[in-house]
Design a protein around this motif. Structure first.
Motif, PDB file in Angstrom:
ATOM      1  N   CYS A 149      -2.392  -2.466  -1.201  1.00 31.68           N
ATOM      2  CA  CYS A 149      -1.613  -1.136  -1.435  1.00 31.68           C
ATOM      3  C   CYS A 149      -0.147  -1.487  -2.099  1.00 31.68           C
ATOM      4  O   CYS A 149       0.610  -1.119  -2.705  1.00 31.68           O
ATOM      5  CB  CYS A 149      -1.631  -0.202  -0.184  1.00 31.68           C
ATOM      6  SG  CYS A 149      -2.823   0.849   0.108  1.00 31.68           S
ATOM      7  N   PHE A 150       0.509  -2.443  -1.203  1.00 30.27           N
ATOM      8  CA  PHE A 150       1.927  -2.602  -1.594  1.00 30.27           C
ATOM      9  C   PHE A 150       2.029  -3.467  -2.664  1.00 30.27           C
ATOM     10  O   PHE A 150       3.055  -3.399  -3.494  1.00 30.27           O
ATOM     11  CB  PHE A 150       2.927  -3.225  -0.451  1.00 30.27           C
ATOM     12  CG  PHE A 150       2.536  -4.581  -0.322  1.00 30.27           C
ATOM     13  CD1 PHE A 150       3.134  -5.682  -0.968  1.00 30.27           C
ATOM     14  CD2 PHE A 150       2.015  -5.078   1.031  1.00 30.27           C
ATOM     15  CE1 PHE A 150       3.049  -6.919  -0.718  1.00 30.27           C
ATOM     16  CE2 PHE A 150       1.832  -6.247   1.613  1.00 30.27           C
ATOM     17  CZ  PHE A 150       2.370  -7.261   0.639  1.00 30.27           C
ATOM     18  N   SER A 151       1.092  -4.318  -3.006  1.00 30.02           N
ATOM     19  CA  SER A 151       0.851  -5.100  -4.222  1.00 30.02           C
ATOM     20  C   SER A 151       0.373  -4.697  -5.563  1.00 30.02           C
ATOM     21  O   SER A 151       0.868  -5.037  -6.729  1.00 30.02           O
ATOM     22  CB  SER A 151       0.205  -6.372  -4.115  1.00 30.02           C
ATOM     23  OG  SER A 151       0.470  -7.224  -2.854  1.00 30.02           O
ATOM     24  N   LYS A 161       9.658   1.804   0.840  1.00 33.98           N
ATOM     25  CA  LYS A 161       8.269   2.259   1.205  1.00 33.98           C
ATOM     26  C   LYS A 161       7.325   0.788   1.103  1.00 33.98           C
ATOM     27  O   LYS A 161       6.499   0.723   2.166  1.00 33.98           O
ATOM     28  CB  LYS A 161       7.764   3.128   0.328  1.00 33.98           C
ATOM     29  CG  LYS A 161       8.260   4.751   0.654  1.00 33.98           C
ATOM     30  CD  LYS A 161       7.741   5.836  -0.131  1.00 33.98           C
ATOM     31  CE  LYS A 161       8.324   6.983   0.161  1.00 33.98           C
ATOM     32  NZ  LYS A 161       7.610   8.157  -0.912  1.00 33.98           N
ATOM     33  N   ARG A 162       7.434   0.298   0.036  1.00 33.68           N
ATOM     34  CA  ARG A 162       6.774  -1.164   0.005  1.00 33.68           C
ATOM     35  C   ARG A 162       6.697  -1.900   0.955  1.00 33.68           C
ATOM     36  O   ARG A 162       5.969  -2.759   1.546  1.00 33.68           O
ATOM     37  CB  ARG A 162       6.584  -1.582  -1.261  1.00 33.68           C
ATOM     38  CG  ARG A 162       5.865  -0.962  -2.331  1.00 33.68           C
ATOM     39  CD  ARG A 162       5.554  -1.446  -3.641  1.00 33.68           C
ATOM     40  NE  ARG A 162       7.142  -1.563  -4.367  1.00 33.68           N
ATOM     41  CZ  ARG A 162       7.562  -2.605  -4.978  1.00 33.68           C
ATOM     42  NH1 ARG A 162       6.685  -3.582  -5.204  1.00 33.68           N
ATOM     43  NH2 ARG A 162       8.774  -2.056  -5.764  1.00 33.68           N
ATOM     44  N   SER A 163       8.108  -2.125   1.415  1.00 36.51           N
ATOM     45  CA  SER A 163       8.437  -3.153   2.326  1.00 36.51           C
ATOM     46  C   SER A 163       8.186  -2.667   3.893  1.00 36.51           C
ATOM     47  O   SER A 163       7.586  -3.595   4.388  1.00 36.51           O
ATOM     48  CB  SER A 163      10.094  -3.364   2.557  1.00 36.51           C
ATOM     49  OG  SER A 163      10.609  -3.736   1.238  1.00 36.51           O
ATOM     50  N   PHE A 166       4.503  -3.485   3.679  1.00 34.38           N
ATOM     51  CA  PHE A 166       4.450  -5.156   3.906  1.00 34.38           C
ATOM     52  C   PHE A 166       4.531  -5.626   5.407  1.00 34.38           C
ATOM     53  O   PHE A 166       3.661  -6.423   5.965  1.00 34.38           O
ATOM     54  CB  PHE A 166       5.356  -5.693   3.124  1.00 34.38           C
ATOM     55  CG  PHE A 166       5.480  -7.310   3.450  1.00 34.38           C
ATOM     56  CD1 PHE A 166       4.719  -8.042   3.048  1.00 34.38           C
ATOM     57  CD2 PHE A 166       6.711  -7.590   4.208  1.00 34.38           C
ATOM     58  CE1 PHE A 166       4.886  -9.495   3.591  1.00 34.38           C
ATOM     59  CE2 PHE A 166       7.036  -8.651   4.477  1.00 34.38           C
ATOM     60  CZ  PHE A 166       6.107  -9.996   4.093  1.00 34.38           C
ATOM     61  N   LEU A 167       5.589  -5.134   6.154  1.00 31.15           N
ATOM     62  CA  LEU A 167       5.771  -5.422   7.406  1.00 31.15           C
ATOM     63  C   LEU A 167       4.624  -4.947   8.392  1.00 31.15           C
ATOM     64  O   LEU A 167       4.329  -5.750   9.022  1.00 31.15           O
ATOM     65  CB  LEU A 167       6.866  -4.560   7.980  1.00 31.15           C
ATOM     66  CG  LEU A 167       8.522  -5.135   7.430  1.00 31.15           C
ATOM     67  CD1 LEU A 167       9.503  -4.498   7.991  1.00 31.15           C
ATOM     68  CD2 LEU A 167       8.633  -6.854   7.811  1.00 31.15           C
ATOM     69  N   PRO A 181       6.356 -12.138  -2.137  1.00 32.88           N
ATOM     70  CA  PRO A 181       7.163 -11.952  -3.581  1.00 32.88           C
ATOM     71  C   PRO A 181       6.622 -10.689  -4.525  1.00 32.88           C
ATOM     72  O   PRO A 181       7.650 -10.426  -5.258  1.00 32.88           O
ATOM     73  CB  PRO A 181       6.721 -13.313  -4.168  1.00 32.88           C
ATOM     74  CG  PRO A 181       6.561 -14.108  -3.182  1.00 32.88           C
ATOM     75  CD  PRO A 181       5.826 -13.512  -1.918  1.00 32.88           C
ATOM     76  N   LEU A 182       5.527 -10.312  -4.324  1.00 35.59           N
ATOM     77  CA  LEU A 182       4.960  -9.183  -5.062  1.00 35.59           C
ATOM     78  C   LEU A 182       5.715  -7.971  -4.906  1.00 35.59           C
ATOM     79  O   LEU A 182       5.560  -6.874  -5.467  1.00 35.59           O
ATOM     80  CB  LEU A 182       3.635  -8.970  -4.728  1.00 35.59           C
ATOM     81  CG  LEU A 182       2.769 -10.388  -5.158  1.00 35.59           C
ATOM     82  CD1 LEU A 182       1.178  -9.756  -4.853  1.00 35.59           C
ATOM     83  CD2 LEU A 182       2.909 -10.488  -6.825  1.00 35.59           C
ATOM     84  N   ILE A 183       6.542  -7.852  -3.780  1.00 36.46           N
ATOM     85  CA  ILE A 183       7.515  -6.847  -3.370  1.00 36.46           C
ATOM     86  C   ILE A 183       8.496  -6.600  -4.351  1.00 36.46           C
ATOM     87  O   ILE A 183       8.953  -5.179  -4.621  1.00 36.46           O
ATOM     88  CB  ILE A 183       8.332  -6.760  -1.869  1.00 36.46           C
ATOM     89  CG1 ILE A 183       7.221  -6.821  -0.728  1.00 36.46           C
ATOM     90  CG2 ILE A 183       9.449  -6.057  -1.830  1.00 36.46           C
ATOM     91  CD1 ILE A 183       6.972  -5.430  -0.504  1.00 36.46           C
TER      92      ILE A 183
END
Length: 333
Positions: A149-151, A161-163, A166-167, A181-183
């Motif tokens: 989803c975040f990538s 939101k993506r971070s 990711f967490l 890194p894709l963040i």
């Protein structure tokens, strides 16, 4: 009693039907939700895979004991959360069904919001990488949903939101750190983001060197060798280029950055890390590639061309189960 195999076959039939009558409607995704739900119920009331027994047994470990063990603390989100649900439900099956549906519902919701056709939702779960995760390497499967989803799906969304996603994935399974890194990819291209991406990519590659001696002793994806995974990644990358007619533009540049990053990461890992780690990275990468191939087909070709290419893609997704008795055994649990 309904078997996992019968539910899987039903999903295959629906996928073939959707090659011709694919849609993006709310009703279609409600149907996808119920398919996920049925798959979860049937799976969790069946026997467990060998690695899945670890997740079952962990339900009986009190959080007070987990806190004293770094193995559980470093990926606390899964271990503490699953234990807490088990305390409330007192049922192994219901605990896993609740977790399944939280993550699969999130996936279905994001697919619907991002206007991805219904067929991909079925292909995601039917793909051998997902089946291996769902029925065996469970935490990796849950983390893969969030990493994907975040990538890919949320790549045009804001960093906050993506971070956050990711967490969540990181504390489910630490393999997510390799995709950090894709963040820094997104719709806004500038020198700062590019530098962040390059620097964080170098850090990740350095981490693979630093932890090159930490080789997993268990191989949960032993159905194929790591070289086969790398070969499939390379072939799929060529197919993505062919589908785009070798045209790389500002519109699709993120796709190629993700694909090349996954390919390089897998190659570096194959040299420095163990067989299991390479497969873990490649299995996540294959989900990315499947998505990009599907989206290229869905957005580039005419109707009858799309039908033909989607049929080929469905058979590609199902093909590993025809050639691997080990894979088929998971459907017979």
């Amino acid at each position: 009693m309904i078997s996992i195999l019968s539910v899987y076959i039903f999903g295959c039939i629906v996928s073939l039907f959707l090659c011709i009558f694919d849609n993006k409607s709310k009703v279609g995704f409600i149907f996808l939700f119920f398919y996920f739900f049925i798959f979860s119920i049937v799976s969790r009331f069946s026997d467990y895979g060998v690695d899945f027994l670890v997740y079952r047994d962990s339900l009986y470990i009190p959080i007070s004991i987990m806190i004293d063990n770094f193995y559980y603390v470093k990926e606390f989100l899964y271990w503490f959360f699953s234990r807490s649900i088990f305390v409330l439900t007192s049922s192994e099956a219901f605990t896993f069904i609740i977790i399944d549906m939280l993550f699969l519902s999130f996936l279905a919701y994001i697919l619907y919001k991002k206007n991805v056709s219904l067929l991909f939702g079925f292909l995601f779960l039917l793909f051998f990488c997902s089946i291996l995760g769902f029925l065996n390497v469970y935490r990796q499967f849950l983390a893969t949903i969030l990493i994907f989803c975040f990538s890919c799906l949320l790549i045009e969304t804001g960093y906050i939101k993506r971070s956050f996603v990711f967490l969540l994935s990181l504390f489910l399974h630490n393999v997510a750190i390799l995709f950090f890194p894709l963040i820094f990819l997104g719709s806004k291209k500038n020198k700062v983001n590019t530098l962040y991406f390059i620097f964080s990519s170098l850090v990740v590659m350095a981490l693979t060197i630093l932890f090159s001696d930490t080789k997993s002793q268990t191989d949960s994806a032993g159905v194929f060798g790591s070289n086969i995974f790398l070969f499939i990644l390379f072939v799929l990358f060529l197919i993505i280029l062919l589908l785009d007619k070798f045209r790389i533009s500002q519109k699709n540049i993120n796709k190629y950055i993700v694909c090349i990053y996954v390919l390089i990461l897998s190659l570096v890992s194959s040299v420095l890390m163990g067989e299991a780690q390479v497969k873990r990275i490649a299995m996540i990468g294959l989900i990315f590639y499947l998505y990009y191939i599907y989206m290229s087909i869905d957005s580039t070709f005419l109707k009858y061309e799309r039908i033909f290419l989607k049929l080929i893609l469905v058979f590609f997704v199902l093909f590993p189960f025809f050639i691997s008795s080990s894979l088929r055994s998971f459907l017979l649990l």
